[in-house]
Design an enzyme around this catalytic site. Structure first.
Site, mmCIF file in Angstrom:
data_model
loop_
_atom_site.group_PDB
_atom_site.id
_atom_site.type_symbol
_atom_site.label_atom_id
_atom_site.label_comp_id
_atom_site.label_asym_id
_atom_site.label_seq_id
_atom_site.Cartn_x
_atom_site.Cartn_y
_atom_site.Cartn_z
ATOM 1 C CG HIS A 116 0.685 -1.442 -2.721
ATOM 2 N ND1 HIS A 116 0.582 -0.523 -2.613
ATOM 3 C CD2 HIS A 116 2.043 -2.568 -2.941
ATOM 4 C CE1 HIS A 116 2.010 0.188 -3.015
ATOM 5 N NE2 HIS A 116 2.547 -1.434 -3.028
ATOM 6 C CD GLU A 117 3.193 -6.100 -2.276
ATOM 7 O OE1 GLU A 117 3.195 -5.711 -3.730
ATOM 8 O OE2 GLU A 117 3.623 -4.149 -2.096
ATOM 9 C CG HIS A 120 2.832 -3.642 -7.773
ATOM 10 N ND1 HIS A 120 3.024 -2.752 -8.200
ATOM 11 C CD2 HIS A 120 3.145 -3.085 -6.430
ATOM 12 C CE1 HIS A 120 3.536 -1.392 -7.509
ATOM 13 N NE2 HIS A 120 3.217 -1.977 -6.357
ATOM 14 C CG HIS A 140 4.398 3.018 -6.689
ATOM 15 N ND1 HIS A 140 5.348 2.704 -5.894
ATOM 16 C CD2 HIS A 140 3.742 1.450 -5.738
ATOM 17 C CE1 HIS A 140 5.483 1.481 -5.279
ATOM 18 N NE2 HIS A 140 4.501 1.174 -5.167
#
Length: 319
Positions: A116-117, A120, A140
């Protein structure tokens, strides 16, 4: 035109159609890491991040992103942030995973949070600061959802938009304040404010002005965590003495309260009995309670008048 999140996502997804030799090697190593010691929640996030960078993110992250565990991150499982360099430009990226929230959870939660990170971080590298704002202000948007869905489908992961663990997060909110106004009777918070750090409710909170208008109550701290040994060791002699005094005051109040309750019970019990005559040679104050309540020092057990306990502690047991 600047690159958008959607365009950057499509560029990464296209590399998964026909894997390069380097990607195939990274995929084999990823599988080896993920299937080793399955009963352990721990995984080498630095090695895994290096392999994911090659496999999913076009080898664009390794030289720009600093990956680490954080002991202070307790409100979410992970965070990815831009950091200014010496010239004030956003060129460095920090990816942090929460050690308190993830250390006792299945390793899949750590892996999904890392991915997830990393998504980003990939958008920070390809679209710069524009990703941090995004359409919804959280990063998101459509591009994130597109790439996360591709990663999930390709590798059987469960990368989601939100990855907070409510029970674990709440367990670290050990600083608690209670309002004495009307809001303490209203759900869902009933006047409580819980935080992981010692920051009292105040003007810096976005909801503070509304609370002042609609409730107007005052917050009082009702709970906080015990200091660690290291924190106690760093206290000054005055802070340590004050902390000891507060503990003794609480202890004395409790002892005094028990003494008073006991005396009241004895008075009530004796009130029903027939009063006894006092001998003529007995002084008038023979049945009066002593002026000082004698209590035991909680440190050395010496009998000390209650009103002198703090002085005794300062003189005999001062740090």
């Amino acid at each position: 035109m600047p690159t958008t999140d959607e365009e950057a996502a499509i560029a990464a997804i296209e590399t998964l159609i026909d894997l390069s030799d380097e990607q195939q090697k990274a995929q084999a190593e990823i599988n080896s890491v993920l299937h080793s010691e399955l009963d352990s929640p721990f995984v080498d996030i630095h090695e895994l991040f290096r392999l994911y960078d090659i496999f999913y993110f076009r080898s664009m992250l390794q030289n720009r992103v600093e990956v680490s565990w954080s002991k202070r991150l307790t409100l979410c499982a992970g965070i990815c942030e831009l950091v200014r360099d010496e010239q004030g430009k956003y060129k460095k990226i920090r990816l942090k995973l929460s050690e308190p929230l993830l250390k006792f959870r299945p390793r899949s939660d750590t892996v999904n949070t890392l991915l997830h990170e990393a998504i980003h971080a990939y958008f920070f590298v390809t679209t710069s600061w524009r990703h941090s704002r995004g359409d919804d202000g959280t990063g998101h948007g459509a591009g994130f959802l597109l790439l996360a869905d591709a990663v999930n489908s390709h590798g059987d992961y469960e990368v989601t938009v939100y990855h907070t663990f409510h029970d674990e997060v709440d367990s670290y909110r050990t600083h608690v304040w209670l309002c004495d106004g009307p809001c303490r009777k209203e759900p869902p918070f009933f006047g409580l404010v819980k935080r992981s750090m010692n920051r009292a409710p105040g003007k810096s909170d976005t909801w503070w002005q509304k609370h002042q208008q609609e409730c107007g109550g005052t917050y009082t701290k009702i709970a906080e965590p015990e200091l660690t040994k290291d924190q106690v060791a760093r206290l000054s002699p005055r802070e340590r003495a004050g902390r000891q005094k507060n503990k003794i005051d609480s202890w004395v109040k409790e002892k005094t309260s028990r003494h008073v309750v006991k005396n009241v019970a004895e008075v009530q019990e004796n009130a029903t009995e027939e009063p006894q005559k006092r001998p003529l040679d007995e002084p008038d104050n023979a049945h009066l309670p002593p002026k000082d309540i004698i209590i035991s020092c909680p440190i050395c057990d010496a009998p000390i008048p209650e009103r002198s306990i703090n002085q005794h502690l300062d003189v005999e047991h001062s740090p």
